[in-house]
Design an enzyme around this catalytic site. Sequence first.
Site, PDB file in Angstrom:
ATOM      1  N   GLU A 217       0.822  -1.219   0.000  1.00 31.62           N
ATOM      2  CA  GLU A 217       0.000   0.000   0.000  1.00 31.62           C
ATOM      3  C   GLU A 217       0.855   1.268   0.000  1.00 31.62           C
ATOM      4  OE1 GLU A 217      -2.748  -0.466   3.285  1.00 31.62           O
ATOM      5  OE2 GLU A 217      -4.021  -1.812   2.156  1.00 31.62           O
TER       6      GLU A 217
ATOM      7  N   GLU B  23      -6.775  -7.813  -1.196  1.00 32.79           N
ATOM      8  CA  GLU B  23      -7.223  -7.850   0.198  1.00 32.79           C
ATOM      9  C   GLU B  23      -8.676  -7.416   0.283  1.00 32.79           C
ATOM     10  OE1 GLU B  23      -4.947  -5.599   3.009  1.00 32.79           O
ATOM     11  OE2 GLU B  23      -3.021  -6.170   2.144  1.00 32.79           O
TER      12      GLU B  23
END
Lengths: 674, 674, 674
Positions: free
Chosen positions: C150, C307
């Site tokens: 991320e 995710e």
Amino acid sequence: MSLPVTAKVPFGGDYNPEQWPEPVWAADDRLFELASIDTVTLGVFDWALTQPAPDVYDFSLLDRIVDRAARQGRMICLATGTGAHPAWLARAHPEVTRVDFEGRRHRFGQRHNSCPSSPVFRRLSAELARRVAGRYADNPAVVAWHVGNEFGGACYCDHCAAGFRQWLRERYGTLAALNAAWYTTFWSHTFTDWDEIEPPSALTEHWRGPDHTAFQGITLDYRRFTSEAMLTNFRDEKAAIRESSDAPVTTNFMGMYRPIDYHRWAEHLDFASWDNYPPEGCSPAWLGLSHDLMRGLKGGQPFWLMEQTPSMTACRDVNPLKPPGVMRLWSWQAVAHGADAVLFFQLRAARGACEKYHGAVIGHAGRADTRVFREVAELGAELRRLGDASLGARTPARVALLFDWDSWWALEMSDGPSRLVRYQQVVLAYYQALWDAGVDVDVVAVTADLTGYDLVVAPALHLVAGDLADRLAQVAQRGGSVLTTFLSGRVDVDGNAFLADVPGPLAPLMGVRVDEWDARAAEVVNPVCLGSGADRFEVASRLVFELVVPQGAEVVGSYRADWYAGTPAVTRNSYGAGHGWYVGTALDQAGVSWVVRQVLAHHGLLGPYPDLPGLETTVRVAPDGTRLLFLLNHGTETVEVTATVAGVDLLTGARTEVGRPLRLDPAGVMVIRG
Amino acid sequence: MSLPVTAKVPFGGDYNPEQWPEPVWAADDRLFELASIDTVTLGVFDWALTQPAPDVYDFSLLDRIVDRAARQGRMICLATGTGAHPAWLARAHPEVTRVDFEGRRHRFGQRHNSCPSSPVFRRLSAELARRVAGRYADNPAVVAWHVGNEFGGACYCDHCAAGFRQWLRERYGTLAALNAAWYTTFWSHTFTDWDEIEPPSALTEHWRGPDHTAFQGITLDYRRFTSEAMLTNFRDEKAAIRESSDAPVTTNFMGMYRPIDYHRWAEHLDFASWDNYPPEGCSPAWLGLSHDLMRGLKGGQPFWLMEQTPSMTACRDVNPLKPPGVMRLWSWQAVAHGADAVLFFQLRAARGACEKYHGAVIGHAGRADTRVFREVAELGAELRRLGDASLGARTPARVALLFDWDSWWALEMSDGPSRLVRYQQVVLAYYQALWDAGVDVDVVAVTADLTGYDLVVAPALHLVAGDLADRLAQVAQRGGSVLTTFLSGRVDVDGNAFLADVPGPLAPLMGVRVDEWDARAAEVVNPVCLGSGADRFEVASRLVFELVVPQGAEVVGSYRADWYAGTPAVTRNSYGAGHGWYVGTALDQAGVSWVVRQVLAHHGLLGPYPDLPGLETTVRVAPDGTRLLFLLNHGTETVEVTATVAGVDLLTGARTEVGRPLRLDPAGVMVIRG
Amino acid sequence: MSLPVTAKVPFGGDYNPEQWPEPVWAADDRLFELASIDTVTLGVFDWALTQPAPDVYDFSLLDRIVDRAARQGRMICLATGTGAHPAWLARAHPEVTRVDFEGRRHRFGQRHNSCPSSPVFRRLSAELARRVAGRYADNPAVVAWHVGNEFGGACYCDHCAAGFRQWLRERYGTLAALNAAWYTTFWSHTFTDWDEIEPPSALTEHWRGPDHTAFQGITLDYRRFTSEAMLTNFRDEKAAIRESSDAPVTTNFMGMYRPIDYHRWAEHLDFASWDNYPPEGCSPAWLGLSHDLMRGLKGGQPFWLMEQTPSMTACRDVNPLKPPGVMRLWSWQAVAHGADAVLFFQLRAARGACEKYHGAVIGHAGRADTRVFREVAELGAELRRLGDASLGARTPARVALLFDWDSWWALEMSDGPSRLVRYQQVVLAYYQALWDAGVDVDVVAVTADLTGYDLVVAPALHLVAGDLADRLAQVAQRGGSVLTTFLSGRVDVDGNAFLADVPGPLAPLMGVRVDEWDARAAEVVNPVCLGSGADRFEVASRLVFELVVPQGAEVVGSYRADWYAGTPAVTRNSYGAGHGWYVGTALDQAGVSWVVRQVLAHHGLLGPYPDLPGLETTVRVAPDGTRLLFLLNHGTETVEVTATVAGVDLLTGARTEVGRPLRLDPAGVMVIRG
């Protein structure tokens, strides 16, 4: 050591004659006489006065102040004066000031401004306490020592970082143990050297603020360290005092104050004292809870009400007046809950700085003909009439409520399920239910002896450590009841989740497992249906909704809405000769009260007037066994009840007989010696 | 020195041809002609242009710009260009940037970015002013000098700390005097060396922000110091200009701008000027108050409206358009209140950076056929027709309203009784009442000569110093009225409470003492009953409720609710031949207006149309005695009134006669020369 | 390079066995089998594990983890482990941590904590990636590489300042070009040396926060630089991986994440993947938009859902459960929009730190009999049954929606006209209208090939650069429609206003000019009347009101209120064989939908069930031409529709025929192979 020895409830408060020319002192003395003020707290911020330079101590003015108070026959609570350090100290030793959560080194200003780990602060504060005590220990007017002032806050400097690392070495011994406790495998946090450890702050583990941390374990330990570092400051000064004086030593606590774990401090104080500045609009139960928490610090020993405002605060955005009678009512409430002193901040109003508009017994104009002075004087006269009747009296509670700083910290710094759950609110809801029912409650630490209680209430007991689960089970085993709530039994002493069904070690006692838990915005309500048959009672629940799967417990209440409608929310489990109650959601006050009264009724613990909102009753039992029943009307309507004991109202001398009516006006108070 | 000499009201505004290639200049000139634009403010942010390196000054481009404007016959308001320093300066001398309230040293960026105490800034800014003035002083087109830009903000660097200490030495002489003024016995703050003193910031005395200080005295003095340090910057440049030019010097003020005490600056400006960017949704009285405050700076001398947007701002979260007619209406309102120039920011819209969407006379497409350009051109034509009729005209006010930066600061940084009381709101409520009544008002400093007024209104006069109380008493003594309010007469020049009944030195004039004061949340209303008999009038009061004990005053209004129902809230005291009025709470606007109209009526001061909301009337008297009556319709409905004077509407040439109807459309304006 | 080669949709997620003793691994394996979990993402935060000291690499534990997963037959997405740096690195090289927007150097803590410009971070992160890839490249279980985690945030340190200056030299070549681009004549900002340039932060150009900048051009470029600096980090690691492995490389994106311009990153990833954590309460269209944006990154190539939580998040103030069926529904929605993998964070719940209450497939008690585990296992079985049917399938969209980070940045950092306009909300409103109509949409960059689309929607296209305006015009020229909105066509690549009528280069296509624009508070509504005659339809408009002057366009809608009532707000312009639609205000959803459906109807693009709110339909076409029709019921009611295609529901095996009813329960899903 115990409480100061006094012949009556000390009455007076903080007094700063060093701010005034001596002619004002004489005027004050006359007013003190008018108001029956017999006690003064002196010197709380006198460091700059008594040590005006690094090597200079000058007690000449304080000598005159102390001598005069003693000559006038007043008791003295004498402060060491370390509540703020002097400007010269901050300049000579910039490291004496704190580094804040944002990583900024402060410079001289405000108060409570000393780094607790600063060597120079520790050395000089103890030295000042040593000299103050050495100088005035023999003055019989000095009945108590007052260390520092409202210890609190935190520091994030390099001294504190070093202190934290040392504290961690002592706690964990090895880095392996520390890494395990802090779960550092997560996010690549494994520490390979003690010096890699940083205080958890806005520059390291935190975002948004002190409750948002990436590592709960680190922050939990830093809170413990900070609380203990300041305790060390207190202990430094106390030890220095003890070199010359055996008089009792205290410091003024602040009730439900999150940063300092008062339970861990309590053994080091000779007696507890606290400053009662409740939040605007709080219920009288909030005050009762605070008093009971303070009384619980020293095993039920009475405490001192060290400060309260006679009229208004100054530090808030809006500072309302206490209406007529409220100052008196709250003073008596303190006594009803165990206070053996009633003191104000402040006796004479400061002219300048940020407390100049804080209420005072004597205002800027020095008048005796103000409403506030009049009420103070009337209360002084009442306390004079009370004499020693309440001194040393104890509260005969059969209900314990657990209050736990570790759980408070762990719960409110948790990421998930809901930041909207506030520890104090959960605790207060259960205390309020007990208060409404007129029950005397001991508010105690999780380490307290629980063997004497019929009921132990443990709201939001998020962190469970040591043998607590066993001791709670024993309460039920022998026929008592244990009540706990949602978000209890979640984490161990390090803040790590139990690898077990929720509520962890409390599960056997509660006879449930919590499969999952929903959290919703503040406005979302799920109705809960409590009881059964004709007793069915629907209440609201909010915030967190645990889906409870009974493992032997009977269902007392269930959700009525959402996809888990019909799922149990409240249960009761038979355990030994007693019960474990589990409340899996934040019921509204009616719901909490319903549950609590079920348990109280089971043990026959309902107070004499459980259905009169606003009427508070408490009992204290004097050392000679005399029973004092306090009745306080916090409502806005006159209350009339039937007396359940015979006795004498110590405030009026009127006799009461069983079955005869008792009448209390709004803000009315009775103290019936039965 | 006085105002620039002009033959008509200068019309134009900020103009930055240095941002554009020269072909655009020619286009601009054509558009300026279309819009009757005769005045340009040049070079406000030209430092990087005119001094591109430490030892290099380059005026070649500015020469061309100035020459062209002069050749085109335009008047020039020429800036020294020091509103922002150049990037090379910040890099060469990092100390030229400011340290903010949080203690952070800034780097190059934004504007108004220079530390006022920086020696290099002071030297170089004055040198630039010297060179600009030296170069263009002889150009007759230059009618005024514009120093810096919107002075404001604050700095907390070491240079400022040193400057503050020097300022304090000069103010107090001794540390003993300083310690007394700051009340440093409180919280162990006694200073024993000047160098121990720190600027009051988030790292020292403050928490939450600039209004929350532990020591009001320290912060009050730092505000005074900051205001004066920036005044020194202005004076540095002005002195440098004076070496070669006698043309009038100004800087653009910002109306009610809290950080700078314009009253202390005013004597150093040759004429006042200001930038009118009112908050969205404010009442027209807010603008009137601002204009009158600016006019009051130089004893009633006309001022320049230096900036206003022709259409919209850019810096706000939401930037609405001025609807059709409003720019014109507000321009005339400025003139009605004493403006002798009407200028815009900006003449041509910037392409880039944060003001590219700020309204401009000429937009990015360079069109003349926009609504905004059309309205500007129409106004330009009107002002051309007006000629010199209004130049130098004065406002014949018999009412003074005291506006006091010291009280503003002291009130809003006070801890207690209520952070909800805002100085501007209190002042505005009283100004609004006067505005509604159609009364000309001088808004003046507390040091102003009050002998010429029938009525002096002193709202929230928190700090009372010098001989002010005496001078107010004299107003009443000779038959005038003095009106003051809650939270007045509380503190002395140092911010320390008077050791006397509230309202301190105003108490004799007011004939009251305030025994105590309640403060409540914003939504709490206590009705106040004003007047008596058939005139009884119930209004709302809020925020602060002073419990007034008359000491000779008659009761005009009393609270109706809470435990102090029946207690006086508004009083009138006969004093000499006049009166002292005391309003002990924040009455709603209806209540304030009721009280104010009682006093106005007593002095026969009600305007001609006091019952028409939205209709503004003001009077200006030209140097030759000619009287101009301005009528402005701020409402959304057409208004028709009966003329009270005979004359000529200078905008239309229409004649009016006494008793004949006058009609104003929404946003309509008349300027009647009577 | 393209997607990992798999035989079915990979199912599983993040897995951290290094947090657990090995006996737990065996329990996990059994549970994975139960749930058909065949894929694990390993080692995302393993840096401290695999490089425990500067010169020590230790893969022994990771070896065991990888070996075991491979032996169990699971596919591995193997991370380089650089999502957080180790504590020893921060201590040895303090410059590896970031300096935040406030100018504060952080110390070790949290994650995503490395300065992207730090030489030591760049060297060591690449070296770690090199070693990880070198060690495991030959393991056939490793199907993909996962770089960092991320990517995001920003740094303002001196290394970044230097990197920024170098980036600027490359972009602009000369300071003259830079000064022109940044419009530095404004506010004296001309830079005369590259080293004078500072990163735009709270200490330089910003106030209030990252969106409030004095120089939009500087901040715009710093955002571009930051995005590229982090891309360099990704590329460093990818290049190191490529030294030993040809397997596909990705990093997990975050959907509509403002700080990183994913369009500029996309070419450097072998395949896109992202983490789907939608904001609470968002519409299903929000998720669809995010998926389509991610699919658009690689020209329509399928992506991985890297995710999602199986149940709840932990990091929010309130973390609700996904109700039964929602996890499955959203998983299928991902597949419907192009996901070729369905993965969770996390497979086993962490015990400690800030994600311990984040949802996990396996909870702290390790049970298989939880609702969450059951739903995961059921989905696993479904995906197993699906096999390879959807792998590599493409979306046959004829509508493109432009999503542009430059416009997002430029719009939201603009001063004026309104901070209330949020780019995502404007885009979402148009996407929602398309979603409601059941239309497949490609969400693409402004640089995408537009020649294949019938309709191009460009909401809030604030910044227009390159040949975009021409390419849009060509869409209309050949018969297509282009729709754009208020605040489009305002600034060029540098953020400077076009010197032309609004909407700048889009004006010819739109056939309008915008003369001025009003902005109002959020609660102000101006009704807009759309259409004419019997089709007239009144909707609400808010926030910004552009006053549109048609220059050939026909009026489709006009304002109904305020002083510009009757002024055009919505227009359609004939251009070539097609149209340009202009919507000059923020219409409510009904208004946006009305406009969008006009255009869709014109092109015959309405989906099969456009009038069923909550029913989502998408199409994917497999490489072999097989068409998959996804139907998803996001509503709370059962939906019954008539089949428009014949085929087989791959989830149930049931056949559908044209004209026969299809029934979807709430949260119901069908995948019809037609």
